[in-house]
Enzyme design. Sequence first.
Site, PDB file in Angstrom:
ATOM      1  N   SER A 248       4.265   3.433  -7.402  1.00  0.00           N
ATOM      2  CA  SER A 248       3.283   4.082  -8.270  1.00  0.00           C
ATOM      3  C   SER A 248       2.525   3.066  -9.099  1.00  0.00           C
ATOM      4  O   SER A 248       2.899   1.904  -9.195  1.00  0.00           O
ATOM      5  CB  SER A 248       3.999   5.083  -9.187  1.00  0.00           C
ATOM      6  OG  SER A 248       4.581   4.390 -10.271  1.00  0.00           O
ATOM      7  N   LYS A 249       1.450   3.545  -9.705  1.00  0.00           N
ATOM      8  CA  LYS A 249       0.640   2.696 -10.567  1.00  0.00           C
ATOM      9  C   LYS A 249       1.497   2.108 -11.670  1.00  0.00           C
ATOM     10  O   LYS A 249       1.319   0.983 -12.084  1.00  0.00           O
ATOM     11  CB  LYS A 249      -0.469   3.518 -11.226  1.00  0.00           C
ATOM     12  CG  LYS A 249      -1.633   3.817 -10.316  1.00  0.00           C
ATOM     13  CD  LYS A 249      -2.768   4.439 -11.101  1.00  0.00           C
ATOM     14  CE  LYS A 249      -3.966   4.695 -10.202  1.00  0.00           C
ATOM     15  NZ  LYS A 249      -5.133   5.158 -10.917  1.00  0.00           N
ATOM     16  N   ARG A 250       2.418   2.935 -12.134  1.00  0.00           N
ATOM     17  CA  ARG A 250       3.244   2.501 -13.262  1.00  0.00           C
ATOM     18  C   ARG A 250       4.216   1.382 -12.888  1.00  0.00           C
ATOM     19  O   ARG A 250       4.765   0.735 -13.749  1.00  0.00           O
ATOM     20  CB  ARG A 250       3.997   3.703 -13.855  1.00  0.00           C
ATOM     21  CG  ARG A 250       3.139   4.549 -14.774  1.00  0.00           C
ATOM     22  CD  ARG A 250       3.846   5.819 -15.170  1.00  0.00           C
ATOM     23  NE  ARG A 250       4.202   6.631 -14.023  1.00  0.00           N
ATOM     24  CZ  ARG A 250       3.337   7.412 -13.382  1.00  0.00           C
ATOM     25  NH1 ARG A 250       2.079   7.488 -13.772  1.00  0.00           N
ATOM     26  NH2 ARG A 250       3.707   8.117 -12.325  1.00  0.00           N
TER      27      ARG A 250
ATOM     28  N   PRO B  76      -7.365   1.997 -12.480  1.00  0.00           N
ATOM     29  CA  PRO B  76      -7.582   1.090 -11.356  1.00  0.00           C
ATOM     30  C   PRO B  76      -7.083   1.717 -10.060  1.00  0.00           C
ATOM     31  O   PRO B  76      -6.230   2.605 -10.082  1.00  0.00           O
ATOM     32  CB  PRO B  76      -6.734  -0.125 -11.721  1.00  0.00           C
ATOM     33  CG  PRO B  76      -5.643   0.424 -12.583  1.00  0.00           C
ATOM     34  CD  PRO B  76      -6.258   1.549 -13.347  1.00  0.00           C
TER      35      PRO B  76
END
Length: 510
Positions: free
Chosen positions: A265-267, A17
């Site tokens: 971040s994405k995480r 995403p």
Amino acid sequence: MTDKKVRVRFAPSPTGPLHIGGVRTALYNYLFARKQGGDFLLRIEDTDQKRFVHGAEEYIMESLRWCGIQWDEGPGKDGPYAPYRQSERKELYRQYAVQLIDSGHAYYAFDTAEELEEMRKRIEAEKGNAQYDATTRGSMKNSLTLNNVETVAMLESGAPYVVRFKMPANEDVVMQDQIRGTVKVNTSLLDDKVLFKSDGMPTYHLANVVDDYLMEISHVIRGEEWLPSLPLHVLLYKSLGWESSMPEFAHLPLLLKPDGNGKLSKRDGDRLGFPVFPLMWNDPNSGEISSGYRESGYFADAFVNMLAFLGWNPGTDKEIFSMDELIEAFSLERVGKSGSKFDPAKARWFNHQYLLKREDKEVAALFNLILKDRGIHEPMEKVTKIVSLVKDRVSFVHEMWDQAVFFFIAPREYDDKLVKKKWKDDTPDILWQVTDVLKNLEPFTVQSIDKALHDYMEEREVGAGKLMIALRLSLVGAGMGPDLKEIMVLLGKEEVIARIEKAIDVIGNK
Ligand code: GLU
């Protein structure tokens, strides 16, 4: 170069995403293009098949659409430089890899994974910088160390190979970045990056530069994480003989976590209590669901406005900008150099502002969906009035339910603390008398109620604080809510009296 038509691109890889930092990059590109009367392209960089994630491309496009970021060229809107998906342009890149080899700027490398690992260990044992570069390439298996006949034999045998860029030894690359200014890097720090693989696929670096050139991109505006790749890209332009049409570069500062401690971040997902993705994402591999701004109740225009301010400012106090106003005000000069801390409270603040800005009718239509879900069907006129009374207390439409529940459901409980503090022995008597006053009140309007209550308090020498809190407790069940007279009118005389009687009954003399 300045008289070149402005053409910018957003070039995501569909590896998952789109993170809000990616949306911001797309937004800045879009604003810049619109402001300059240029073109905004969407190019899908999907050459890394191993990292391909099903549904990611659709997600990216849906996110941009939700934000109102329209691409002039790109998938689904093909233009003169189509196709805009790199996997569909595959055949195009090989010739440039060959051109670089022929001109001595690149070479074939045949090293196996084991050989590369061996080199890494050997150099690390010598405390050196274990990378494939001018200092190591001479001891590896490549077309610089093999002779022509051997190289051709290797290629003909079908052995896997990569094409590596021959990074010059000890040369200063001086680059101009519109945000960072002059950036200088010595090539001795850089390795011989892989440009092309024997499966016929280019890597990011080659495909990105070739496409920017072929698509006549005038400005590359992208995240700062790509700044380390800039020297290689600049050298590629030079090596391919394209220096005069090299785009201008602008590397956007990172989005940081709210505490400023590192990149958002994405995480980070929902770990920090707010979405990091524009839309909800259901990961096809792990099944994990990450929340999105859209599903969390953000208005797209509020989200866009909030994002625009994460790294840019207009230089004035004005904070609320429509897309058109952003286009008008945007410039790369006003993009900051340092990272922007993401501020979840500010994000909510933006949504609150947009909620206040919207017509009550429009908000009421959205709130009505929530009411219907709860099995509540009220005339729109009433819903609209309720919205007008509670919307300044919330940031999201869905938060209105808690603020307005008593309009639809009579209180079943009464705030204990408030009862203890404010419900006195004579409160039931006072409320009885007030119901008598209200019963005979005609018409039942804000003004008539106001006057009747005032007259009553004056006549009986009852304090406003005492009466109003007792009434609020009876009607709302708590010490919250908008103007009491407004609540009474909306509930209607009968319901008001019923609720007061019930409170007297339930709370009684404590
Ligand atoms: N495909 C790269 C990415 O995923 C594009 C970087 C660039 O804009 O050059 O971000």
